[in-house]
Design an enzyme around this catalytic site. Structure first.
Site, mmCIF file in Angstrom:
data_model
loop_
_atom_site.group_PDB
_atom_site.id
_atom_site.type_symbol
_atom_site.label_atom_id
_atom_site.label_comp_id
_atom_site.label_asym_id
_atom_site.label_seq_id
_atom_site.Cartn_x
_atom_site.Cartn_y
_atom_site.Cartn_z
ATOM 1 N N HIS A 160 12.008 -57.949 52.632
ATOM 2 C CA HIS A 160 13.328 -58.574 52.776
ATOM 3 C C HIS A 160 13.197 -59.925 53.490
ATOM 4 O O HIS A 160 13.809 -60.916 53.089
ATOM 5 C CB HIS A 160 14.239 -57.713 53.654
ATOM 6 C CG HIS A 160 14.717 -56.437 53.038
ATOM 7 N ND1 HIS A 160 14.505 -55.217 53.619
ATOM 8 C CD2 HIS A 160 15.429 -56.197 51.910
ATOM 9 C CE1 HIS A 160 15.070 -54.270 52.882
ATOM 10 N NE2 HIS A 160 15.627 -54.829 51.831
ATOM 11 N N LYS B 199 25.886 -44.772 50.224
ATOM 12 C CA LYS B 199 24.415 -44.773 50.099
ATOM 13 C C LYS B 199 23.756 -43.877 51.141
ATOM 14 O O LYS B 199 22.548 -43.703 51.117
ATOM 15 C CB LYS B 199 23.888 -46.212 50.220
ATOM 16 C CG LYS B 199 24.154 -47.021 48.959
ATOM 17 C CD LYS B 199 23.054 -48.012 48.673
ATOM 18 C CE LYS B 199 23.166 -48.556 47.271
ATOM 19 N NZ LYS B 199 22.226 -49.627 46.998
ATOM 20 N N ARG C 109 11.091 -57.547 42.427
ATOM 21 C CA ARG C 109 9.709 -57.106 42.627
ATOM 22 C C ARG C 109 9.025 -56.869 41.287
ATOM 23 O O ARG C 109 8.148 -57.594 40.892
ATOM 24 C CB ARG C 109 9.686 -55.840 43.489
ATOM 25 C CG ARG C 109 9.941 -56.114 44.943
ATOM 26 C CD ARG C 109 10.396 -54.915 45.685
ATOM 27 N NE ARG C 109 11.744 -54.543 45.292
ATOM 28 C CZ ARG C 109 12.470 -53.626 45.901
ATOM 29 N NH1 ARG C 109 11.972 -52.956 46.900
ATOM 30 N NH2 ARG C 109 13.694 -53.374 45.496
ATOM 31 N N SER D 160 12.315 -50.021 51.433
ATOM 32 C CA SER D 160 12.761 -49.321 52.643
ATOM 33 C C SER D 160 12.572 -47.810 52.536
ATOM 34 O O SER D 160 12.239 -47.150 53.533
ATOM 35 C CB SER D 160 14.238 -49.623 52.923
ATOM 36 O OG SER D 160 14.422 -50.999 53.089
HETATM 37 P P1 ADP Z 1 20.278 -52.769 47.782
HETATM 38 O O1 ADP Z 1 20.677 -51.372 48.173
HETATM 39 O O2 ADP Z 1 21.439 -53.710 47.651
HETATM 40 O O3 ADP Z 1 19.312 -52.879 46.644
HETATM 41 P P2 ADP Z 1 18.064 -53.346 49.543
HETATM 42 O O4 ADP Z 1 18.125 -53.470 51.027
HETATM 43 O O5 ADP Z 1 17.267 -52.231 48.982
HETATM 44 O O6 ADP Z 1 19.560 -53.293 49.102
HETATM 45 O O7 ADP Z 1 17.540 -54.686 48.923
HETATM 46 C C1 ADP Z 1 18.207 -55.914 49.127
HETATM 47 C C2 ADP Z 1 17.516 -56.970 48.300
HETATM 48 O O8 ADP Z 1 16.201 -57.181 48.800
HETATM 49 C C3 ADP Z 1 17.353 -56.586 46.826
HETATM 50 O O9 ADP Z 1 17.515 -57.737 46.046
HETATM 51 C C4 ADP Z 1 15.930 -56.106 46.753
HETATM 52 O O10 ADP Z 1 15.395 -56.290 45.467
HETATM 53 C C5 ADP Z 1 15.274 -57.032 47.758
HETATM 54 N N1 ADP Z 1 14.040 -56.451 48.274
HETATM 55 C C6 ADP Z 1 13.862 -55.311 48.953
HETATM 56 N N2 ADP Z 1 12.554 -55.111 49.246
HETATM 57 C C7 ADP Z 1 11.898 -56.175 48.731
HETATM 58 C C8 ADP Z 1 10.536 -56.564 48.663
HETATM 59 N N3 ADP Z 1 9.556 -55.811 49.152
HETATM 60 N N4 ADP Z 1 10.241 -57.712 48.041
HETATM 61 C C9 ADP Z 1 11.230 -58.458 47.505
HETATM 62 N N5 ADP Z 1 12.522 -58.166 47.511
HETATM 63 C C10 ADP Z 1 12.849 -57.028 48.116
#
Ligand code: ADP
Length: 159
Positions: A17, A41, A90, A128
């Site tokens: 992130h 969620k 990703r 996460s």
């Molecule tokens: P959501 O529940 O909205 O998907 P996340 O916290 O899982 O929320 O992810 C928020 C954003 O961060 C999303 O666009 C996700 O693709 C991106 N993201 C999460 N982990 C990574 C990572 N390791 N590399 C790149 N982008 C990431």
């Protein structure tokens, strides 16, 4: 370049992130990480805890801020006078969901544009959920999250 919003659950924030937020901060004048207050969620951390970890993680980058928000991101854009949404991509597996969401946001707010950024290759398989699973099994997550987040994770897992 104007303001961009970077929405997510951030349960908890990882180096993946942060990588995306920092990349976005090099393109946009200001990046606002929007921590989703979405109880559907069933996140491990409360929105307060998630927001506080995001704030701590980006405190050294003056152009990245963090807020929490409980409504639609399309409406959040209007509140901040922004039109850009940042999302991280990703693998191909992210694409279908992200594509749907980008179009949905544009349907709700015709000015909404989603910009996708790719993380450093070392974070491509980081998410996460995986971090929480490793922490729950007592594994080392120091390569995936900042020290302050690691501490919060272990504290939560002990309960
Ligand atoms: P959501 O529940 O909205 O998907 P996340 O916290 O899982 O929320 O992810 C928020 C954003 O961060 C999303 O666009 C996700 O693709 C991106 N993201 C999460 N982990 C990574 C990572 N390791 N590399 C790149 N982008 C990431």
């Amino acid at each position: 370049m104007p303001i961009a919003l970077y929405p997510g659950t951030f349960d908890p924030i990882t180096f993946g992130h942060i990588d995306i937020a920092v990349r976005a901060s090099k393109i946009f004048t200001k990046v606002i990480a929007v921590v989703a207050d979405n109880p559907h969620k069933h996140p491990l951390f409360s929105v307060r805890e998630r927001l506080s970890m995001v704030k701590e993680a980006v405190k050294d980058v003056s152009t990245i801020e963090a807020v929490s928000y409980s409504g639609l991101i399309a409406n959040c854009l209007k509140e901040f006078g922004a039109t850009t949404i940042i999302r991280g991509l990703r693998a191909l597996s992210d694409f279908d969901y992200e594509f749907q969401m980008a179009f949905t946001n544009r349907n709700i707010n015709t000015r909404a544009e989603t910009v996708f950024l790719m993380p450093s290759a070392k974070y491509v398989y980081l998410n996460s959920t995986m971090v929480k699973e490793i922490a729950e099994l007592g594994g080392d997550v120091s390569a995936f999250v900042p020290a302050a987040v690691m501490e919060q994770l272990y504290k939560k897992m002990k309960r």
